[in-house]
Design an enzyme around this catalytic site. Structure first.
Site, PDB file in Angstrom:
ATOM      1  N   HIS A  72       0.866  -1.190   0.000  1.00 11.54           N
ATOM      2  CA  HIS A  72       0.000   0.000   0.000  1.00 11.54           C
ATOM      3  C   HIS A  72       0.892   1.225   0.000  1.00 11.54           C
ATOM      4  O   HIS A  72       1.721   1.406   0.888  1.00 11.54           O
ATOM      5  CB  HIS A  72      -0.928   0.018   1.217  1.00 11.54           C
ATOM      6  N   CYS A  73       0.705   2.084  -0.996  1.00 10.25           N
ATOM      7  CA  CYS A  73       1.549   3.277  -1.133  1.00 10.25           C
ATOM      8  C   CYS A  73       0.731   4.512  -0.790  1.00 10.25           C
ATOM      9  O   CYS A  73      -0.230   4.837  -1.499  1.00 10.25           O
ATOM     10  CB  CYS A  73       2.088   3.383  -2.564  1.00 10.25           C
ATOM     11  N   PRO A  74       1.085   5.237   0.270  1.00 13.03           N
ATOM     12  CA  PRO A  74       0.331   6.445   0.622  1.00 13.03           C
ATOM     13  C   PRO A  74       0.485   7.554  -0.409  1.00 13.03           C
ATOM     14  O   PRO A  74      -0.393   8.413  -0.517  1.00 13.03           O
ATOM     15  CB  PRO A  74       0.926   6.850   1.971  1.00 13.03           C
TER      16      PRO A  74
END
Length: 308
Positions: A159-161
């Site tokens: 998961h990439c913010p």
């Protein structure tokens, strides 16, 4: 439970979901058909701030390159060529960012672990399937649950913010393009900064920019720092993504040292499966398959995403 002899194994050893449970029952085909008509968006505060910050930094870089370095230049073709190249890279990078953020990464339909859905799978006797107790779905092979998206994601890498989304089966291509175009734009900006400093040192600082010398220096130094940070981050991410694709192994699978139970697609076969089709310039195009869709909020309470 069905009497066909197959087993449903819960990942976290929670009670099995039965048809009397209160979870929403969603058939996979209708849910996937509905998802195809909408654009995915995660309502996560940190992710939205990081996504907006990414856009602001790219816009800042474009401002410095265009108005501080190129427009004041006396070389017409130098300004035109570099302006077109940098702005094209910026547009492609931001377009890839949008496609990564607004594309369903491969979410498994919620609440499909029901007796009716189990029977529709036509499982073989003794076959083991897994249920996620957090989103109450049948987990496909290589799917992992994301605590931020609150969904199980097929071939979830991480998961990439910065893109406010998971990188998974359906949007990994756009994430790779995003990192590539940001890295190229960062290199271009750093080269232009170096040439600008040389030009200003050799000539007059008041003539090399429309801004005052102190303001020009501050803007260029900040752009250099931004370019170095962006290039380092995106170049590393681009390399790890290509390595993962060529080895058909997600970052989660690598960190967990999971033994592959699937037939690996190595090198070009993996690239073809992610980017689609044989190698071509279409691999570099983030607009492939883009369609406008209307705004549509989801009626389900507590859902972490809405649709466009």
């Amino acid at each position: 439970m069905p009497s066909s002899g197959h087993r449903l194994r819960d990942v976290e050893h929670q009670p099995l979901l039965t048809e009397n449970d209160s979870h929403d029952s969603v058939a996979s085909s209708p849910a996937e058909a509905g998802a195809a008509a909408r654009v995915w968006f995660i309502r996560d505060g940190c992710g939205m701030i990081c996504a907006v910050l990414t856009w602001l930094l790219v816009v800042y870089a474009d401002f410095v390159v265009t108005f501080v370095m190129l427009l004041p230049s006396k070389d017409f073709w130098y300004s035109v060529v570099n302006g077109v190249v940098f702005n094209c890279l910026a547009v492609l990078a931001l377009s890839s960012h949008l496609r990564t953020m607004l594309t369903d990464p491969g979410a498994v339909p919620k609440g499909n672990a029901t007796k009716e859905y189990m029977e529709s799978l036509q499982l073989k006797p003794g076959e083991v399937i897994y249920k996620c107790p957090k989103c109450c779905c049948i987990k496909p092979e290589r799917a992992h649950h994301c605590s931020i998206c609150k969904r199980c994601i097929r071939k979830m890498d991480h998961h990439c913010p910065w893109v406010n989304n998971c990188v998974g089966e359906k949007n990994q291509r756009f994430f790779v393009l995003f990192t590539m175009y940001i890295a190229l734009a960062s290199v271009h900006a750093l080269v232009l900064c170096g040439l600008q400093f040389i030009s200003c040192v050799r000539g007059q600082w008041t003539e090399c920019s429309d801004f005052s010398p102190p303001v020009t220096v501050i803007l260029l130094i900040f752009l250099c720092l931004e370019g170095l940070l962006f290039f380092t981050f995106t170049a590393v991410m681009f390399g790890t993504q290509i390595h993962s694709i060529c080895n058909d192994e997600t970052e989660i699978e690598r960190l967990k040292s999971e033994k592959p139970t699937w037939e690996r697609r190595l090198r070009w076969e993996g690239m073809k499966s992610v980017f689609g089709g044989p190698p071509s310039l279409l691999w570099m195009n983030p607009f492939v398959g883009f369609r406008f869709r209307r705004l549509q909020t989801r009626p389900r309470k507590g859902a972490p995403e809405f649709s466009v």
